[in-house]
Design an enzyme around this catalytic site. Sequence first.
Site: not given
Length: 151
Positions: A71, A79, A81, A108, A114
């Site tokens: 992204v 939003g 991703g 990252n 995540y």
Amino acid sequence: MVHELAAYERAPDECHLTDEQLTTALFGPAPALFGHVAVDAQDEPLGFALWFLNFSTWAGVHGIHLEDLYVRPTARGSGAGRLLLATLASICVERGYRRLEWMMIDWNPAAGFYAAIGAGQENEWVPYRLSGEALHELARQAVTAPTRTTV
């Protein structure tokens, strides 16, 4: 955007992908790569997801391996991703796939994102890669190795 991702991952000189290669991989006679692009209201690309199918011999079904999720910095937090990952999750559910998997470079900052969507880090499985001269050396061994085909 793939080259933007390579620059973000501090490896811009390692990305040699051309538009022609990507077009062939996605839209050629036997595509094995699939992709989604998130766009804004003006149809400008915000990010992308490139993926392919994997297969679990234990579960007996395919899954999705997400090769790249990117992204653009200006769209992070929008939003985009989440929507790209939700789209892949939806494909998994619709097709009966059991897993959506990916790897992430260890520094990252997306790790928090995540975790927030419920993804868990795999600690038992260690990725391996065979490339360059080692790949070619092993391939040369296949030429001289005895083979047997049964039908």
